[in-house]
Design a protein around this motif. Structure first.
Motif, mmCIF file in Angstrom:
data_model
loop_
_atom_site.group_PDB
_atom_site.id
_atom_site.type_symbol
_atom_site.label_atom_id
_atom_site.label_comp_id
_atom_site.label_asym_id
_atom_site.label_seq_id
_atom_site.Cartn_x
_atom_site.Cartn_y
_atom_site.Cartn_z
ATOM 1 N N ILE A 66 -22.370 36.995 -31.741
ATOM 2 C CA ILE A 66 -22.981 36.341 -30.581
ATOM 3 C C ILE A 66 -24.329 36.999 -30.289
ATOM 4 C CG2 ILE A 66 -22.833 36.070 -28.068
ATOM 5 C CD1 ILE A 66 -19.876 35.471 -28.375
ATOM 6 N N ILE A 67 -24.356 38.331 -30.394
ATOM 7 C CA ILE A 67 -25.618 39.053 -30.221
ATOM 8 C C ILE A 67 -26.566 38.740 -31.379
ATOM 9 C CG2 ILE A 67 -26.678 41.343 -30.097
ATOM 10 C CD1 ILE A 67 -24.069 42.318 -28.760
ATOM 11 N N PHE A 68 -25.996 38.664 -32.564
ATOM 12 C CA PHE A 68 -26.775 38.319 -33.758
ATOM 13 C C PHE A 68 -27.443 36.962 -33.573
ATOM 14 C CE2 PHE A 68 -27.783 38.498 -38.211
ATOM 15 C CZ PHE A 68 -27.575 39.820 -38.581
ATOM 16 N N ALA A 69 -26.690 36.025 -33.011
ATOM 17 C CA ALA A 69 -27.225 34.678 -32.776
ATOM 18 C C ALA A 69 -28.387 34.712 -31.795
ATOM 19 C CB ALA A 69 -26.119 33.766 -32.251
ATOM 20 N N SER A 70 -28.303 35.584 -30.800
ATOM 21 C CA SER A 70 -29.395 35.687 -29.825
ATOM 22 C C SER A 70 -30.675 36.186 -30.487
ATOM 23 C CB SER A 70 -29.002 36.609 -28.665
ATOM 24 O OG SER A 70 -28.989 37.970 -29.062
ATOM 25 N N VAL A 157 -15.733 28.515 -33.763
ATOM 26 C CA VAL A 157 -16.329 27.324 -33.143
ATOM 27 C C VAL A 157 -16.793 27.627 -31.717
ATOM 28 C CG1 VAL A 157 -15.863 24.997 -32.277
ATOM 29 C CG2 VAL A 157 -15.074 25.649 -34.549
ATOM 30 N N SER A 158 -15.895 28.208 -30.931
ATOM 31 C CA SER A 158 -16.232 28.490 -29.532
ATOM 32 C C SER A 158 -17.348 29.528 -29.422
ATOM 33 C CB SER A 158 -14.995 28.958 -28.770
ATOM 34 O OG SER A 158 -14.451 30.127 -29.355
ATOM 35 N N ALA A 159 -17.273 30.573 -30.249
ATOM 36 C CA ALA A 159 -18.289 31.628 -30.198
ATOM 37 C C ALA A 159 -19.657 31.096 -30.615
ATOM 38 C CB ALA A 159 -17.890 32.795 -31.099
ATOM 39 N N SER A 160 -19.688 30.176 -31.575
ATOM 40 C CA SER A 160 -20.954 29.585 -32.026
ATOM 41 C C SER A 160 -21.625 28.806 -30.904
ATOM 42 C CB SER A 160 -20.715 28.661 -33.220
ATOM 43 O OG SER A 160 -20.152 29.366 -34.304
ATOM 44 N N LEU A 209 -17.238 28.150 -21.454
ATOM 45 C CA LEU A 209 -18.486 28.770 -21.914
ATOM 46 C C LEU A 209 -19.084 28.011 -23.092
ATOM 47 C CD1 LEU A 209 -17.578 32.569 -21.688
ATOM 48 C CD2 LEU A 209 -19.129 31.287 -20.207
ATOM 49 N N ALA A 210 -18.223 27.482 -23.957
ATOM 50 C CA ALA A 210 -18.703 26.699 -25.105
ATOM 51 C C ALA A 210 -19.387 25.421 -24.618
ATOM 52 C CB ALA A 210 -17.538 26.360 -26.028
ATOM 53 N N ILE A 211 -18.800 24.782 -23.619
ATOM 54 C CA ILE A 211 -19.401 23.567 -23.051
ATOM 55 C C ILE A 211 -20.749 23.889 -22.414
ATOM 56 C CG2 ILE A 211 -19.151 21.799 -21.260
ATOM 57 C CD1 ILE A 211 -16.113 21.923 -21.771
ATOM 58 N N ILE A 212 -20.818 25.027 -21.730
ATOM 59 C CA ILE A 212 -22.081 25.459 -21.127
ATOM 60 C C ILE A 212 -23.126 25.685 -22.221
ATOM 61 C CG2 ILE A 212 -23.237 27.330 -19.875
ATOM 62 C CD1 ILE A 212 -20.643 27.691 -18.279
#
Length: 229
Positions: A66-70, A157-160, A209-212
Motif C-alpha cells: 500500500i505504501i509502495f503504491a503511494s 483486491v481490497s488493498a489495491s 475503504l476499497a470503495i473510498i
C-alpha cells in the motif's frame, strides 16, 4: 489503453520497482524469522501456529505494498502535476481521462500482482524453512493452504483499491510527501496488529475503504478535461 500503459511502464522503468518489491519480500521474511526467534528465546506462545504467522504475512505484505503504491502514485501522477510535466503529455492527441486511467491501472495491477506474488513467495519460503527446521509445533495441511487462496486474492483486491486513497491527499496541493505520509497513516491504523487482530479483519472496513479508494480514483480524472494545469 494497453499501449498507453506499456508506454508509461517503459517511461518510468517499472522494472526498478519490481526489484524493490523483491527486496521487500526478503525484508518481510527476515522480520518474521526474527520474531519467531525472539518468541522462542522469551518463551512466548504468540507464534505457535501457521494461522498466526500467515496473518502476520498478510498484514506485512499488505502494508508494504500500500505504501509502495503511494510511491508509484507520487511518481506517476502527483509529481507530473507538481512539476507540470503532465502538460507535455496533455499536448498530444490523447484523451486526458485515458492517460490518467492508464496510470491508475498500472498502480492497481502492480499492487495486486505484487501482493499476490509476494504472499505466495514469502509463505512458500517460510513453510519450507519451517518444515525443515521445525520452527512451529503446528502441522501444515493441504486443506489449510487451499483455504488461503480466496483470502489472498480478496486481500489483494481490497488493498489495491485502498492504495488509491492517498491520491486524494496528494492531489489537493500536488504534494508528494502528503501522498506517502497518508498511506503510512492508513497502514498504521488498518494493519496494526493487536492480539492477532487488526481492523482489517472486520470485513466492512476493507470493503468501505476499497470503495473510498475507487471513488477517489474516479474523482481524480472525472473533470480532468476541464482542469487548468
Amino acid at each position: 489503453m494497453l499501449n498507453l500503459m506499456r508506454l508509461e511502464m517503459k517511461k518510468y522503468h517499472l522494472g526498478s520497482y519490481v526489484k524493490g518489491a523483491i527486496i521487500a519480500n526478503f525484508v518481510i521474511l527476515a522480520i518474521i524469522f526474527m520474531l519467531i526467534f525472539i518468541t522462542k528465546i522469551e518463551g512466548d506462545q504468540d507464534l505457535r501456529n501457521y494461522q498466526t504467522v500467515f496473518g502476520i504475512i498478510d498484514s506485512g505484505v499488505r502494508a508494504v505494498f500500500i505504501i509502495f503504491a503511494s510511491v508509484l502514485i507520487a511518481k506517476f501522477i502527483i509529481g507530473e502535476f507538481k512539476y507540470k510535466t503532465i502538460t507535455v503529455a496533455f499536448m498530444y492527441p490523447i484523451n486526458r481521462k485515458k492517460l490518467i486511467a492508464s496510470k491508475l491501472a498500472i498502480v492497481i495491477l502492480f499492487t495486486f500482482s505484487a501482493i499476490v506474488l509476494s504472499t505466495i513467495f514469502v509463505t512458500a519460503i517460510f513453510c519450507v524453512v519451517s518444515e525443515s527446521f521445525q520452527l512451529l509445533p503446528d502441522t501444515l495441511t493441504f486443506s489449510f493452504i487451499i483455504q488461503r487462496i480466496p483470502v489472498v486474492i480478496m486481500n489483494a483486491v481490497s488493498a489495491s483499491c485502498i492504495a488509491l486513497i492517498p491520491l486524494y491527499f496528494g492531489m489537493r496541493k500536488y504534494s508528494i510527501p502528503a501522498t506517502i505520509v497518508s498511506s503510512i497513516m492508513i497502514v498504521s491504523v488498518v494493519s496494526s496488529n493487536s492480539g492477532n487482530f487488526t481492523l482489517y479483519d472486520i470485513i466492512f472496513i476493507p470493503i468501505t475503504l476499497a470503495i473510498i479508494g475507487i471513488s477517489v480514483a474516479y474523482a481524480s480524472f472525472r473533470k480532468i478535461e476541464k482542469m487548468d494545469i
